[in-house]
Design a protein around this motif. Structure first.
Motif, PDB file in Angstrom:
ATOM      1  N   MET A 145       0.861  -1.188   0.000  1.00  0.00           N
ATOM      2  CA  MET A 145       0.000   0.000   0.000  1.00  0.00           C
ATOM      3  C   MET A 145       0.899   1.240   0.000  1.00  0.00           C
ATOM      4  SD  MET A 145      -3.010   1.087   2.686  1.00  0.00           S
ATOM      5  CE  MET A 145      -3.862  -0.462   2.507  1.00  0.00           C
ATOM      6  N   ASN A 146       1.177   1.828  -1.189  1.00  0.00           N
ATOM      7  CA  ASN A 146       2.102   2.941  -1.260  1.00  0.00           C
ATOM      8  C   ASN A 146       1.428   4.261  -0.898  1.00  0.00           C
ATOM      9  OD1 ASN A 146       0.716   3.933  -3.590  1.00  0.00           O
ATOM     10  ND2 ASN A 146       1.877   2.519  -4.875  1.00  0.00           N
ATOM     11  N   ALA A 147       2.255   5.326  -0.798  1.00  0.00           N
ATOM     12  CA  ALA A 147       1.766   6.625  -0.335  1.00  0.00           C
ATOM     13  C   ALA A 147       0.720   7.216  -1.284  1.00  0.00           C
ATOM     14  CB  ALA A 147       2.938   7.585  -0.181  1.00  0.00           C
ATOM     15  N   VAL A 148       0.947   7.059  -2.595  1.00  0.00           N
ATOM     16  CA  VAL A 148       0.001   7.620  -3.573  1.00  0.00           C
ATOM     17  C   VAL A 148      -1.375   6.973  -3.413  1.00  0.00           C
ATOM     18  CG1 VAL A 148      -0.518   7.867  -6.023  1.00  0.00           C
ATOM     19  CG2 VAL A 148       1.830   8.182  -5.203  1.00  0.00           C
ATOM     20  N   TRP A 149      -1.373   5.652  -3.206  1.00  0.00           N
ATOM     21  CA  TRP A 149      -2.648   4.932  -3.034  1.00  0.00           C
ATOM     22  C   TRP A 149      -3.354   5.398  -1.768  1.00  0.00           C
ATOM     23  CZ3 TRP A 149      -5.507   1.703   0.030  1.00  0.00           C
ATOM     24  CH2 TRP A 149      -6.506   0.958  -0.601  1.00  0.00           C
ATOM     25  N   LEU A 150      -2.589   5.592  -0.691  1.00  0.00           N
ATOM     26  CA  LEU A 150      -3.168   6.049   0.570  1.00  0.00           C
ATOM     27  C   LEU A 150      -3.750   7.451   0.445  1.00  0.00           C
ATOM     28  CD1 LEU A 150      -0.602   4.786   3.239  1.00  0.00           C
ATOM     29  CD2 LEU A 150      -3.005   4.109   3.024  1.00  0.00           C
ATOM     30  N   ILE A 151      -3.033   8.339  -0.250  1.00  0.00           N
ATOM     31  CA  ILE A 151      -3.531   9.701  -0.448  1.00  0.00           C
ATOM     32  C   ILE A 151      -4.820   9.680  -1.256  1.00  0.00           C
ATOM     33  CG2 ILE A 151      -3.063  11.897  -1.592  1.00  0.00           C
ATOM     34  CD1 ILE A 151      -0.097  11.473  -0.864  1.00  0.00           C
ATOM     35  N   GLY A 152      -4.834   8.878  -2.320  1.00  0.00           N
ATOM     36  CA  GLY A 152      -6.040   8.766  -3.138  1.00  0.00           C
ATOM     37  C   GLY A 152      -7.216   8.221  -2.351  1.00  0.00           C
ATOM     38  N   LEU A 153      -6.940   7.218  -1.512  1.00  0.00           N
ATOM     39  CA  LEU A 153      -7.996   6.642  -0.688  1.00  0.00           C
ATOM     40  C   LEU A 153      -8.519   7.669   0.313  1.00  0.00           C
ATOM     41  CD1 LEU A 153      -9.585   4.083   0.027  1.00  0.00           C
ATOM     42  CD2 LEU A 153      -7.758   3.485   1.634  1.00  0.00           C
ATOM     43  N   GLY A 154      -7.608   8.475   0.878  1.00  0.00           N
ATOM     44  CA  GLY A 154      -8.024   9.513   1.813  1.00  0.00           C
ATOM     45  C   GLY A 154      -8.884  10.566   1.155  1.00  0.00           C
ATOM     46  N   LEU A 155      -8.486  10.993  -0.038  1.00  0.00           N
ATOM     47  CA  LEU A 155      -9.274  11.998  -0.763  1.00  0.00           C
ATOM     48  C   LEU A 155     -10.664  11.466  -1.118  1.00  0.00           C
ATOM     49  CD1 LEU A 155      -6.525  13.405  -3.160  1.00  0.00           C
ATOM     50  CD2 LEU A 155      -7.531  14.572  -1.192  1.00  0.00           C
ATOM     51  N   ALA A 156     -10.719  10.213  -1.581  1.00  0.00           N
ATOM     52  CA  ALA A 156     -12.005   9.618  -1.971  1.00  0.00           C
ATOM     53  C   ALA A 156     -12.913   9.428  -0.770  1.00  0.00           C
ATOM     54  CB  ALA A 156     -11.771   8.281  -2.670  1.00  0.00           C
ATOM     55  N   SER A 157     -12.362   8.905   0.333  1.00  0.00           N
ATOM     56  CA  SER A 157     -13.188   8.702   1.531  1.00  0.00           C
ATOM     57  C   SER A 157     -13.634  10.028   2.115  1.00  0.00           C
ATOM     58  CB  SER A 157     -12.415   7.888   2.572  1.00  0.00           C
ATOM     59  OG  SER A 157     -11.250   8.564   2.997  1.00  0.00           O
ATOM     60  N   GLY A 158     -12.761  11.048   2.053  1.00  0.00           N
ATOM     61  CA  GLY A 158     -13.143  12.376   2.536  1.00  0.00           C
ATOM     62  C   GLY A 158     -14.278  12.963   1.721  1.00  0.00           C
ATOM     63  N   ALA A 159     -14.212  12.802   0.399  1.00  0.00           N
ATOM     64  CA  ALA A 159     -15.272  13.315  -0.469  1.00  0.00           C
ATOM     65  C   ALA A 159     -16.602  12.620  -0.197  1.00  0.00           C
ATOM     66  CB  ALA A 159     -14.871  13.153  -1.932  1.00  0.00           C
ATOM     67  N   ALA A 160     -16.557  11.297  -0.026  1.00  0.00           N
ATOM     68  CA  ALA A 160     -17.784  10.548   0.261  1.00  0.00           C
ATOM     69  C   ALA A 160     -18.374  10.967   1.601  1.00  0.00           C
ATOM     70  CB  ALA A 160     -17.487   9.052   0.258  1.00  0.00           C
ATOM     71  N   ALA A 161     -17.501  11.115   2.611  1.00  0.00           N
ATOM     72  CA  ALA A 161     -17.969  11.533   3.931  1.00  0.00           C
ATOM     73  C   ALA A 161     -18.537  12.948   3.891  1.00  0.00           C
ATOM     74  CB  ALA A 161     -16.817  11.454   4.930  1.00  0.00           C
ATOM     75  N   GLY A 162     -17.890  13.838   3.139  1.00  0.00           N
ATOM     76  CA  GLY A 162     -18.361  15.217   3.046  1.00  0.00           C
ATOM     77  C   GLY A 162     -19.706  15.330   2.352  1.00  0.00           C
ATOM     78  N   LEU A 163     -19.901  14.538   1.313  1.00  0.00           N
ATOM     79  CA  LEU A 163     -21.184  14.557   0.617  1.00  0.00           C
ATOM     80  C   LEU A 163     -22.313  14.144   1.557  1.00  0.00           C
ATOM     81  CD1 LEU A 163     -22.514  15.053  -2.145  1.00  0.00           C
ATOM     82  CD2 LEU A 163     -22.225  12.617  -2.621  1.00  0.00           C
ATOM     83  N   LEU A 164     -22.077  13.114   2.367  1.00  0.00           N
ATOM     84  CA  LEU A 164     -23.068  12.695   3.356  1.00  0.00           C
ATOM     85  C   LEU A 164     -23.293  13.781   4.397  1.00  0.00           C
ATOM     86  CD1 LEU A 164     -22.132   8.958   4.040  1.00  0.00           C
ATOM     87  CD2 LEU A 164     -24.226   9.811   2.975  1.00  0.00           C
ATOM     88  N   ALA A 165     -22.199  14.449   4.802  1.00  0.00           N
ATOM     89  CA  ALA A 165     -22.305  15.513   5.805  1.00  0.00           C
ATOM     90  C   ALA A 165     -23.210  16.638   5.321  1.00  0.00           C
ATOM     91  CB  ALA A 165     -20.922  16.054   6.145  1.00  0.00           C
ATOM     92  N   GLY A 166     -23.032  17.039   4.076  1.00  0.00           N
ATOM     93  CA  GLY A 166     -23.852  18.126   3.557  1.00  0.00           C
ATOM     94  C   GLY A 166     -25.258  17.701   3.204  1.00  0.00           C
ATOM     95  N   LEU A 167     -25.399  16.486   2.662  1.00  0.00           N
ATOM     96  CA  LEU A 167     -26.697  16.040   2.161  1.00  0.00           C
ATOM     97  C   LEU A 167     -27.663  15.666   3.267  1.00  0.00           C
ATOM     98  CD1 LEU A 167     -28.318  15.389  -0.408  1.00  0.00           C
ATOM     99  CD2 LEU A 167     -27.342  13.084  -0.332  1.00  0.00           C
ATOM    100  N   VAL A 168     -27.216  14.871   4.235  1.00  0.00           N
ATOM    101  CA  VAL A 168     -28.132  14.424   5.293  1.00  0.00           C
ATOM    102  C   VAL A 168     -27.633  14.758   6.697  1.00  0.00           C
ATOM    103  CG1 VAL A 168     -29.240  12.605   3.964  1.00  0.00           C
ATOM    104  CG2 VAL A 168     -27.116  12.090   5.183  1.00  0.00           C
ATOM    105  N   GLY A 169     -26.576  15.580   6.795  1.00  0.00           N
ATOM    106  CA  GLY A 169     -26.168  16.091   8.090  1.00  0.00           C
ATOM    107  C   GLY A 169     -25.329  15.172   8.938  1.00  0.00           C
ATOM    108  N   ILE A 170     -24.926  14.006   8.434  1.00  0.00           N
ATOM    109  CA  ILE A 170     -24.118  13.103   9.254  1.00  0.00           C
ATOM    110  C   ILE A 170     -22.642  13.368   8.977  1.00  0.00           C
ATOM    111  CG2 ILE A 170     -25.961  11.398   9.231  1.00  0.00           C
ATOM    112  CD1 ILE A 170     -24.341   9.688   7.367  1.00  0.00           C
ATOM    113  N   GLY A 171     -21.809  13.188  10.000  1.00  0.00           N
ATOM    114  CA  GLY A 171     -20.418  13.600   9.890  1.00  0.00           C
ATOM    115  C   GLY A 171     -19.583  12.802   8.911  1.00  0.00           C
ATOM    116  N   GLY A 172     -19.945  11.563   8.678  1.00  0.00           N
ATOM    117  CA  GLY A 172     -19.179  10.735   7.755  1.00  0.00           C
ATOM    118  C   GLY A 172     -18.128   9.888   8.427  1.00  0.00           C
ATOM    119  N   GLY A 173     -18.160   9.836   9.767  1.00  0.00           N
ATOM    120  CA  GLY A 173     -17.186   9.026  10.480  1.00  0.00           C
ATOM    121  C   GLY A 173     -17.250   7.562  10.125  1.00  0.00           C
TER     122      GLY A 173
END
Length: 268
Positions: A1-29
């Protein structure tokens, strides 16, 4: 699991969590915590250390998204200061207790019970027209303080922003789905702010380089920006969705959350 893959995974999971946060008010934890946890375990951290850092990092990453989401919902008139005044102290108090208790708890039983609760609540939100509010009038001060403390306690232990429980309590109190989402977004700020401050100030023998207290800064930097940006778009999207559709989106998020938490608790 290299650094680029981890960064990409972090960005993708952050985007998914943020969309939920804005759409239905849940933090995305529920999205962030498993990603951070398995990333840390794969990097050599112990399960207990990874779980604690994942929860603290998740709560810290929720803060920018919660602020952005709250502003978006406030501009649309879906949240109010009176709600924060009445419910905020109890929620903040529950979070503080959770942050001090979390390092001493395994949490598998609580995670399992919370997951089961989410699955049961998903049924209610999946068929919103078949259920009536439990309260005909606004809950009294005692209920607000007790329910608020429960929201803060469970959210702090599970590493989520409090939006799930807030939406459920608001629905039972007869609040419309759109206003419930706006209030849930505001709770994300109340939950994540004290949790972040305590996590920053906490210092343990397990602390490693690249951490600020119990927060992993490199992971936070990958997740938080994309989460905040996605939260803004999610908050704008809420206005275009009917209350019934919004309820069903929340039901889907509850079902996924419940299944993930039950799976996590059974594997602990």
């Amino acid at each position: 699991m290299n650094a680029v893959w981890l960064i990409g995974l972090g960005l993708a999971s952050g985007a998914a969590a943020g969309l939920l946060a804005g759409l239905v008010g849940i933090g995305g934890g529920v999205v962030i915590v498993p990603v951070v946890y398995y990333g840390l375990v794969h990097s050599g951290a112990s399960a207990d250390q990874a779980a604690h850092v994942a929860i603290c990092t998740s709560l810290a990453a929720i803060l920018p998204a919660a602020i952005v989401s709250s502003i978006g919902h406030w501009r649309e008139g879906r949240t109010d200061m009176a709600f924060l005044r009445d419910w905020g102290p109890g929620i903040a108090g529950g979070v503080v207790v959770a942050q001090f208790a979390a390092p001493h708890l395994k949490g598998a039983f609580l995670t399992g019970m919370f997951g089961l609760f989410c699955l049961l609540a998903a049924v209610r939100f999946g068929a919103p027209n078949r259920f009536r509010p439990l309260f005909e009038q606004s809950p009294n001060a005692t209920f607000r303080h007790v329910a608020g403390a429960g929201i803060g306690l469970v959210s702090g232990l599970a590493g989520v922003g409090g939006g799930i429980l807030t939406n459920i309590v608001m629905a039972f109190s007869g609040i419309s789905m759109h206003r419930s989402v706006g209030r849930a977004a505001a709770v994300g700020v109340v939950v994540s702010l004290p949790a972040t401050l305590i996590a920053i100030l906490h210092s343990s023998s397990l602390q490693q380089s690249g951490q600020l207290g119990d927060i992993n800064l490199s992971i936070w930097a990958c997740i938080a920006p994309s989460q905040a940006v996605a939260a803004w778009f999610g908050a704008q999207l809420t206005s275009r969705i009917s209350a019934e559709q919004l309820s069903r989106v929340f039901a889907l998020a509850l079902a996924i959350t419940g299944a993930a938490m039950l799976h996590s608790s059974l594997g602990s």
